[in-house]
Write a protein that holds these residues in place. Structure first.
Motif, short mmCIF file in Angstrom:
data_model
loop_
_atom_site.label_atom_id
_atom_site.label_comp_id
_atom_site.label_asym_id
_atom_site.label_seq_id
_atom_site.Cartn_x
_atom_site.Cartn_y
_atom_site.Cartn_z
N ASP A 92 0.85 -1.18 0.00
CA ASP A 92 0.00 0.00 0.00
C ASP A 92 0.89 1.24 0.00
N GLU A 118 0.30 4.15 0.62
CA GLU A 118 -0.02 5.06 1.73
C GLU A 118 0.62 4.59 3.04
N ASP A 119 1.15 3.38 3.05
CA ASP A 119 1.78 2.81 4.24
C ASP A 119 3.25 3.25 4.27
N ALA A 145 6.57 0.98 3.89
CA ALA A 145 6.24 -0.36 3.38
C ALA A 145 7.20 -0.81 2.30
#
Length: 165
Positions: free
Chosen positions: A78, A80-81, A84
């Protein structure tokens, strides 16, 4: 075989050779280590050798393919993570991450081969930039993380150097 930057060469050829030399060093840092060693967090922030390879794959796709409007794989996390791209999840095998980096390199190489050194692309944040700038930035990015990998590898098993002798 170690990639050498030509002493006398065209600008694009020289920049590409420098990038490829650092890319090869990144992969060499993984040689001979098992999965646990590649995933072992070596800093308080959790940095791992394999996580750095995943991150470098992401930036290869982003800076070369996204900037110049070329096809790229979706990111395997993701976006938005935060962080990550540096984390390797339990379902991601070492081969998955290394193969992802190989595909990112190949996609970036296509861009490098097709785009002129002064040709402009647009970064995700809207700025125009030349392939020259992207090559220089990716040399910096890859060399920086290869240096991190030098330290992590030495901490894991004492191995040093940037290429097999």
């Amino acid at each position: 075989m170690v990639t050498n930057v030509p002493f006398i060469g065209a600008e694009k050829e020289s920049l590409y050779a420098s990038l490829d030399r650092h890319r090869d060093a990144v992969l060499w840092k993984l040689d001979g280590l098992d999965d646990e060693q590649l995933r072992r967090p070596m800093t308080p922030s959790g940095t791992t050798l394999l996580g750095l390879v995943k991150h470098l794959a992401v930036v290869e796709y982003g800076w070369f393919c996204e900037t110049f409007g070329r096809a790229m794989e979706p990111f395997p996390f993701d976006p938005e993570d935060d962080g990550a791209d540096l984390r390797v999840e339990s379902h991601e095998s070492t081969a998955d991450v290394v193969d992802y980096y190989g595909r990112a390199r190949a996609a970036a190489d296509e861009v490098i081969g097709e785009v002129g050194i002064e040709e402009l692309g647009t970064a995700r944040f809207g700025a125009s930039m030349s392939l020259r700038w992207v090559l220089i930035h990716m040399i910096e990015e890859t060399a920086r993380h290869a240096g991190h990998m030098d330290i992590l590898r030495e901490l894991i098993d004492g191995a040093t150097g940037d290429h097999a002798m």
